[in-house]
Write a protein that holds these residues in place. Structure first.
Motif, PDB file in Angstrom:
ATOM      1  N   LEU A   1      -0.948  11.032  11.739  1.00 54.27           N
ATOM      2  CA  LEU A   1      -0.233  11.901  10.808  1.00 54.27           C
ATOM      3  C   LEU A   1      -1.165  12.781  10.282  1.00 54.27           C
ATOM      4  N   ILE A   2      -2.321  12.660   9.930  1.00 57.62           N
ATOM      5  CA  ILE A   2      -3.186  13.588   9.097  1.00 57.62           C
ATOM      6  C   ILE A   2      -3.103  14.797   9.601  1.00 57.62           C
ATOM      7  N   CYS A   3      -2.799  15.148  10.886  1.00 60.42           N
ATOM      8  CA  CYS A   3      -2.871  16.506  11.430  1.00 60.42           C
ATOM      9  C   CYS A   3      -1.693  17.161  10.857  1.00 60.42           C
ATOM     10  N   TYR A   4      -0.769  16.750  10.236  1.00 58.63           N
ATOM     11  CA  TYR A   4       0.166  17.224   9.463  1.00 58.63           C
ATOM     12  C   TYR A   4       0.077  17.387   7.979  1.00 58.63           C
ATOM     13  N   CYS A   5      -1.292  17.167   7.393  1.00 56.05           N
ATOM     14  CA  CYS A   5      -1.428  17.156   6.035  1.00 56.05           C
ATOM     15  C   CYS A   5      -2.270  18.576   6.128  1.00 56.05           C
ATOM     16  N   GLN A   6      -2.024  18.976   4.807  1.00 54.58           N
ATOM     17  CA  GLN A   6      -2.807  20.217   4.559  1.00 54.58           C
ATOM     18  C   GLN A   6      -4.343  19.838   4.193  1.00 54.58           C
ATOM     19  N   ASN A   7      -5.112  20.437   5.105  1.00 56.15           N
ATOM     20  CA  ASN A   7      -6.534  20.358   5.070  1.00 56.15           C
ATOM     21  C   ASN A   7      -6.931  18.761   5.391  1.00 56.15           C
ATOM     22  N   ASN A   8      -6.068  18.190   6.220  1.00 53.60           N
ATOM     23  CA  ASN A   8      -6.057  16.778   6.721  1.00 53.60           C
ATOM     24  C   ASN A   8      -6.344  15.621   5.536  1.00 53.60           C
TER      25      ASN A   8
ATOM     26  N   ASN B   1       0.885  -1.295  -0.068  1.00 53.55           N
ATOM     27  CA  ASN B   1      -0.176   0.008  -0.241  1.00 53.55           C
ATOM     28  C   ASN B   1       0.920   1.128   0.143  1.00 53.55           C
ATOM     29  N   ASP B   2       0.163   2.504  -0.667  1.00 53.82           N
ATOM     30  CA  ASP B   2       0.891   3.810  -0.431  1.00 53.82           C
ATOM     31  C   ASP B   2      -0.006   4.596  -0.322  1.00 53.82           C
ATOM     32  N   THR B   3      -0.023   5.164   1.058  1.00 51.86           N
ATOM     33  CA  THR B   3      -0.830   6.444   1.295  1.00 51.86           C
ATOM     34  C   THR B   3      -0.066   7.601   1.150  1.00 51.86           C
ATOM     35  N   ILE B   4      -0.409   8.374   0.478  1.00 51.56           N
ATOM     36  CA  ILE B   4      -0.017   9.655   0.296  1.00 51.56           C
ATOM     37  C   ILE B   4      -0.370  10.767   1.106  1.00 51.56           C
ATOM     38  N   LEU B   5       0.450  11.261   1.888  1.00 61.38           N
ATOM     39  CA  LEU B   5       0.056  12.490   2.937  1.00 61.38           C
ATOM     40  C   LEU B   5       0.273  13.782   2.281  1.00 61.38           C
ATOM     41  N   LEU B   6      -0.642  14.529   1.889  1.00 59.76           N
ATOM     42  CA  LEU B   6      -0.382  15.890   1.190  1.00 59.76           C
ATOM     43  C   LEU B   6      -0.196  16.923   2.137  1.00 59.76           C
ATOM     44  N   VAL B   7       1.046  17.163   2.438  1.00 59.81           N
ATOM     45  CA  VAL B   7       1.875  18.104   3.490  1.00 59.81           C
ATOM     46  C   VAL B   7       1.720  19.391   2.671  1.00 59.81           C
ATOM     47  N   ASP B   8       1.845  19.390   1.293  1.00 64.45           N
ATOM     48  CA  ASP B   8       1.922  20.781   0.629  1.00 64.45           C
ATOM     49  C   ASP B   8       1.517  20.575  -0.935  1.00 64.45           C
ATOM     50  N   LYS B   9       0.117  21.141  -1.188  1.00 61.36           N
ATOM     51  CA  LYS B   9      -0.664  21.051  -2.273  1.00 61.36           C
ATOM     52  C   LYS B   9      -0.269  22.176  -3.331  1.00 61.36           C
ATOM     53  N   GLY B  10       0.767  23.217  -2.955  1.00 64.29           N
ATOM     54  CA  GLY B  10       1.281  24.049  -4.121  1.00 64.29           C
ATOM     55  C   GLY B  10       2.052  23.610  -4.999  1.00 64.29           C
ATOM     56  N   GLU B  11       2.410  24.641  -6.039  1.00 65.25           N
ATOM     57  CA  GLU B  11       3.349  24.203  -7.079  1.00 65.25           C
ATOM     58  C   GLU B  11       4.718  23.987  -6.652  1.00 65.25           C
ATOM     59  N   LYS B  12       5.350  23.052  -7.417  1.00 59.86           N
ATOM     60  CA  LYS B  12       6.489  22.501  -7.134  1.00 59.86           C
ATOM     61  C   LYS B  12       7.472  23.819  -6.986  1.00 59.86           C
ATOM     62  N   GLN B  13       8.282  23.702  -5.939  1.00 63.48           N
ATOM     63  CA  GLN B  13       9.174  24.709  -5.848  1.00 63.48           C
ATOM     64  C   GLN B  13      10.468  24.757  -6.824  1.00 63.48           C
ATOM     65  N   VAL B  14      10.801  23.620  -7.369  1.00 64.07           N
ATOM     66  CA  VAL B  14      11.916  23.335  -8.343  1.00 64.07           C
ATOM     67  C   VAL B  14      11.366  22.273  -9.275  1.00 64.07           C
ATOM     68  N   SER B  15      11.397  22.679 -10.596  1.00 63.13           N
ATOM     69  CA  SER B  15      10.928  21.776 -11.624  1.00 63.13           C
ATOM     70  C   SER B  15      11.913  20.574 -11.806  1.00 63.13           C
ATOM     71  N   SER B  16      11.221  19.607 -12.400  1.00 65.87           N
ATOM     72  CA  SER B  16      12.041  18.271 -12.471  1.00 65.87           C
ATOM     73  C   SER B  16      13.273  18.587 -13.278  1.00 65.87           C
ATOM     74  N   THR B  17      13.112  19.289 -14.296  1.00 66.77           N
ATOM     75  CA  THR B  17      14.119  19.594 -15.315  1.00 66.77           C
ATOM     76  C   THR B  17      15.306  20.530 -14.533  1.00 66.77           C
ATOM     77  N   LEU B  18      14.851  21.500 -13.729  1.00 63.72           N
ATOM     78  CA  LEU B  18      15.986  22.266 -12.895  1.00 63.72           C
ATOM     79  C   LEU B  18      16.743  21.296 -12.038  1.00 63.72           C
ATOM     80  N   GLY B  19      15.716  20.614 -11.313  1.00 60.09           N
ATOM     81  CA  GLY B  19      16.497  19.551 -10.500  1.00 60.09           C
ATOM     82  C   GLY B  19      17.546  18.664 -11.025  1.00 60.09           C
TER      83      GLY B  19
END
Length: 360
Positions: free
Chosen positions: A338-345, A207-225
């Protein structure tokens, strides 16, 4: 071993005037990370990933033969609405693949795509999106060449997807996929992903449960990274480490060695972020809540012995990985601590999947 020239069609035996195909393709999460690339979307080191099941892109490709076959023409819809900002990426992709699918200038395309996960969820959709578009194009090619084998279909789809987004080649076929030449993996290739099948039962239902800590735009694009690995002071050591970790995690996946799997997976996630912090310019992609989740997972695992671990992509969100046989315990832990650390739970429950799937 197939080379690039093997993916250039010599002739077609049929004609297709118009039609519609629909495919879904999932996201994937790397266990051994690909970070850094060479020209032509070639990885600087091999990687291995879990293909996901629920986080996917569904793309409908409608095509109609046209008189003028000199240029690309297409309409692009995202969730039913025109999305002009996506057009440059599609145009770049078409330019890169036209040598291998030369018929694309002969058709006008309507590309209608949607994600099963919210676009603003902070989950990268390039892999699933490019993989879905690639298999749609291969369905059109199979109409023109019905004698194509399934093996060739999926290898070329992975090859095409890579030219749109490197990690997209790992979203085509298989639950566990290796991409990049690796001395201990016969048949591995820089050109496309290879389904790794020697997997113990315990990992087939992960299983993979994805915790959405930050739903904003990526700070660094993959190409730049990826570009930051050029001249990076620790690049060569990192690439060597990836080869070693891939060999070790393959062994763990084969034997059911969950402890080794956990050690390598978590180390790889932290190494990815360490490389970004040691780059010039440097970036910290984790958030305080990312670190809080990691520490909570470590404490819970030490206290209970439950084999739960984490991995990260190039962002703040946390992928919580665990076997199906402990899913009730882990989900309760996630809800309680853990969900208390997620954006909007918010979090997304996913699991290991099988790759792209044709719907129409």
């Amino acid at each position: 071993m197939l080379t690039e020239t093997d993916f250039i069609p010599k002739s077609f035996t049929k004609v297709a005037k118009n039609g519609t195909v629909v495919w879904s393709a999932p996201s994937n999460i790397a266990l051994v990370k690909y970070w850094g690339k060479k020209p032509g979307q070639i990885p600087a080191n091999p990687s291995i990933s879990f293909t996901l099941s629920e986080c996917k892109t569904i793309t409908k490709l409608s095509f109609e033969k046209k008189e003028d076959d000199g240029s690309f023409t297409f309409d692009f819809l995202f969730e039913g609405q025109p999305k002009q900002s996506f057009r440059p990426k599609i145009s770049t992709f078409f330019e890169r693949v036209k040598k291998y699918v030369p018929f694309i200038t002969q058709y006008h395309f309507t590309i209608d795509t949607q994600n099963t996960f919210p676009h603003s969820s902070g989950i990268a959709s390039s892999a699933s999106g490019m993989a879905a578009l690639a298999v749609n194009l291969m369905s059109l090619e199979r109409l023109l060449n019905p004698d194509m084998t399934n093996e060739y279909f999926y290898q070329k789809a992975s090859f095409l997807a890579r030219l749109g987004s490197g990690s997209a080649c790992r979203s085509i076929k298989g639950s566990v996929v290796i991409w990049g030449q690796h001395e201990d993996t016969p048949g591995s290739s820089d050109l496309f992903g290879v389904h790794y099948t020697d997997v113990n039962e315990v990992f087939k239902t992960y299983n993979d449960t994805i915790l959405l800590v930050d739903k904003g735009e990526k700070q660094v694009s993959s190409t730049l990274g990826h570009g930051l690995m050029e001249g990076h002071p620790y690049a060569e050591s990192r690439f060597a480490q990836a080869h070693e970790n891939l060999a070790a995690i393959k062994q763990a996946l084969s034997t059911g060695d969950v402890d080794t799997f956990i050690k390598i997976t978590e180390s790889e996630a932290l190494t990815l972020h360490a490389m970004m912090m040691a780059s010039q310019p440097y970036f910290i992609l984790m958030k305080p809540n990312t670190l809080a989740i990691i520490n909570a997972i470590w404490q819970y695992r030490a206290k209970t012995g439950v084999p739960v671990c984490f991995t990260l992509d190039a962002g703040a969100n946390v992928h919580v990985l665990y076997p199906e046989n402990v899913s009730v315990k882990v989900l309760q832990f996630i809800k309680d601590e853990l969900i208390c650390y997620c954006q909007n739970n918010q979090y997304i429950c996913d699991k290991i999947g099988t790759g792209a799937n044709q719907l129409i």
